[in-house]
Scaffold this motif. Structure first.
Motif, mmCIF file in Angstrom:
data_model
loop_
_atom_site.group_PDB
_atom_site.id
_atom_site.type_symbol
_atom_site.label_atom_id
_atom_site.label_comp_id
_atom_site.label_asym_id
_atom_site.label_seq_id
_atom_site.Cartn_x
_atom_site.Cartn_y
_atom_site.Cartn_z
ATOM 1 N N GLY A 64 87.526 -14.069 24.019
ATOM 2 C CA GLY A 64 86.121 -14.054 24.382
ATOM 3 C C GLY A 64 85.561 -15.279 24.993
ATOM 4 O O GLY A 64 86.411 -16.043 25.323
ATOM 5 N N GLN A 65 84.476 -15.403 25.377
ATOM 6 C CA GLN A 65 83.963 -16.515 26.091
ATOM 7 C C GLN A 65 82.801 -17.203 25.486
ATOM 8 O O GLN A 65 82.335 -18.278 25.981
ATOM 9 C CB GLN A 65 83.406 -16.049 27.760
ATOM 10 C CG GLN A 65 84.684 -15.662 28.512
ATOM 11 C CD GLN A 65 85.846 -16.860 28.746
ATOM 12 O OE1 GLN A 65 85.063 -17.855 29.265
ATOM 13 N NE2 GLN A 65 86.852 -16.481 28.161
ATOM 14 N N GLU A 66 82.464 -16.767 24.202
ATOM 15 C CA GLU A 66 81.570 -17.430 23.280
ATOM 16 C C GLU A 66 82.016 -18.879 23.124
ATOM 17 O O GLU A 66 81.280 -19.791 23.222
ATOM 18 C CB GLU A 66 81.215 -16.860 21.989
ATOM 19 C CG GLU A 66 80.868 -15.547 22.057
ATOM 20 C CD GLU A 66 82.252 -14.469 22.310
ATOM 21 O OE1 GLU A 66 83.173 -14.948 21.785
ATOM 22 O OE2 GLU A 66 81.968 -13.496 23.058
ATOM 23 N N LEU A 67 83.241 -19.343 23.094
ATOM 24 C CA LEU A 67 83.806 -20.615 23.031
ATOM 25 C C LEU A 67 85.147 -20.461 23.820
ATOM 26 O O LEU A 67 86.043 -20.332 23.522
ATOM 27 C CB LEU A 67 84.344 -20.746 21.475
ATOM 28 C CG LEU A 67 82.951 -21.118 20.544
ATOM 29 C CD1 LEU A 67 83.477 -21.139 19.197
ATOM 30 C CD2 LEU A 67 82.235 -21.991 21.006
ATOM 31 N N PRO A 68 84.972 -20.296 25.053
ATOM 32 C CA PRO A 68 86.133 -20.436 25.906
ATOM 33 C C PRO A 68 87.114 -21.434 26.085
ATOM 34 O O PRO A 68 87.034 -22.333 25.668
ATOM 35 C CB PRO A 68 85.236 -20.446 27.351
ATOM 36 C CG PRO A 68 84.489 -21.121 27.259
ATOM 37 C CD PRO A 68 83.681 -20.906 25.736
ATOM 38 N N GLN A 69 88.483 -21.056 26.391
ATOM 39 C CA GLN A 69 89.455 -21.988 26.162
ATOM 40 C C GLN A 69 89.170 -22.877 27.191
ATOM 41 O O GLN A 69 88.857 -22.470 28.464
ATOM 42 C CB GLN A 69 90.995 -21.034 26.649
ATOM 43 C CG GLN A 69 90.964 -20.231 27.877
ATOM 44 C CD GLN A 69 92.337 -19.561 27.989
ATOM 45 O OE1 GLN A 69 93.201 -19.611 27.065
ATOM 46 N NE2 GLN A 69 92.358 -18.966 28.994
ATOM 47 N N GLN A 70 89.831 -24.155 27.122
ATOM 48 C CA GLN A 70 89.500 -25.166 28.012
ATOM 49 C C GLN A 70 90.566 -25.403 28.790
ATOM 50 O O GLN A 70 90.617 -25.806 30.047
ATOM 51 C CB GLN A 70 89.088 -26.429 27.288
ATOM 52 C CG GLN A 70 87.770 -26.557 26.503
ATOM 53 C CD GLN A 70 88.005 -26.027 25.299
ATOM 54 O OE1 GLN A 70 88.816 -25.920 24.640
ATOM 55 N NE2 GLN A 70 87.022 -25.444 24.703
ATOM 56 N N VAL A 71 91.862 -24.974 28.324
ATOM 57 C CA VAL A 71 93.143 -24.933 29.064
ATOM 58 C C VAL A 71 93.821 -24.173 28.251
ATOM 59 O O VAL A 71 93.685 -23.848 27.050
ATOM 60 C CB VAL A 71 93.478 -26.458 28.983
ATOM 61 C CG1 VAL A 71 93.757 -27.322 27.563
ATOM 62 C CG2 VAL A 71 94.802 -26.868 30.072
ATOM 63 N N HIS A 72 95.135 -23.718 29.000
ATOM 64 C CA HIS A 72 96.208 -23.204 28.119
ATOM 65 C C HIS A 72 97.596 -23.510 28.786
ATOM 66 O O HIS A 72 97.754 -23.762 30.139
ATOM 67 C CB HIS A 72 95.890 -21.590 27.808
ATOM 68 C CG HIS A 72 96.466 -20.868 29.120
ATOM 69 N ND1 HIS A 72 95.979 -20.366 30.155
ATOM 70 C CD2 HIS A 72 97.866 -20.369 29.122
ATOM 71 C CE1 HIS A 72 96.571 -19.620 30.860
ATOM 72 N NE2 HIS A 72 97.690 -19.729 30.462
ATOM 73 N N LEU A 73 98.637 -23.391 28.211
ATOM 74 C CA LEU A 73 99.890 -23.946 28.463
ATOM 75 C C LEU A 73 100.890 -22.591 28.527
ATOM 76 O O LEU A 73 100.769 -21.808 27.525
ATOM 77 C CB LEU A 73 100.695 -24.826 27.657
ATOM 78 C CG LEU A 73 99.820 -26.147 27.753
ATOM 79 C CD1 LEU A 73 100.567 -27.112 26.692
ATOM 80 C CD2 LEU A 73 99.607 -26.675 28.861
ATOM 81 N N ASP A 74 101.613 -22.440 29.504
ATOM 82 C CA ASP A 74 102.955 -21.409 29.667
ATOM 83 C C ASP A 74 104.153 -22.227 29.369
ATOM 84 O O ASP A 74 104.440 -23.056 30.111
ATOM 85 C CB ASP A 74 102.854 -20.608 30.740
ATOM 86 C CG ASP A 74 101.636 -19.839 31.037
ATOM 87 O OD1 ASP A 74 100.901 -19.503 30.304
ATOM 88 O OD2 ASP A 74 101.528 -19.179 32.371
#
Length: 118
Positions: A64-74
């Motif tokens: 969801g985008q209510e509290l969106p991810q700021q960054v993610h790693l693969d």
């Protein structure tokens, strides 16, 4: 022409030492800078990943985008099942596994990351 070179990826979190330990066990490397509110990890291939303490931190809620991810790693792995068992033992939480070559987890501070076969 680039203005500069990528130096560091910084992740906000409530407990930098704890999160740096999680990622050190996940991707290896050594702690190169640390104090009570900042920890930097340099991986074996020279990449930097840093963790910054944020007061009142609120974890992202994926997808969801209510509290969106700021960054993610693969994170590239050879065996998804074996890697999954290890990250869950470290304190990760499984979020999604619909794709055969990618599974989504949350680190102990709630940041999404993916294990991928490349």
């Amino acid at each position: 022409m680039a203005i500069g070179d990528l130096y560091d990826v910084v992740i906000d979190c409530p407990e930098p030492v704890k999160l740096a330990d999680f990622y050190q066990q996940l991707v290896g490397g050594e702690i190169v800078d640390a104090d009570s509110d900042w920890v930097s990890l340099r991986t074996g291939n020279g990449r930097r990943l840093s963790f910054q303490q944020v007061e009142g931190y609120t974890a992202p809620r994926w997808p969801g985008q209510e509290l969106p991810q700021q960054v993610h790693l693969d994170v590239a792995v050879a065996d998804l099942d074996a890697a999954e068992a290890e990250v869950l033992a470290l304190g990760a939480a499984k979020l999604h596994d619909k794709h055969a070559a990618c599974r989504v987890y949350a680190d102990p501070a709630g940041h999404p990351f993916c294990l991928v076969i490349v």
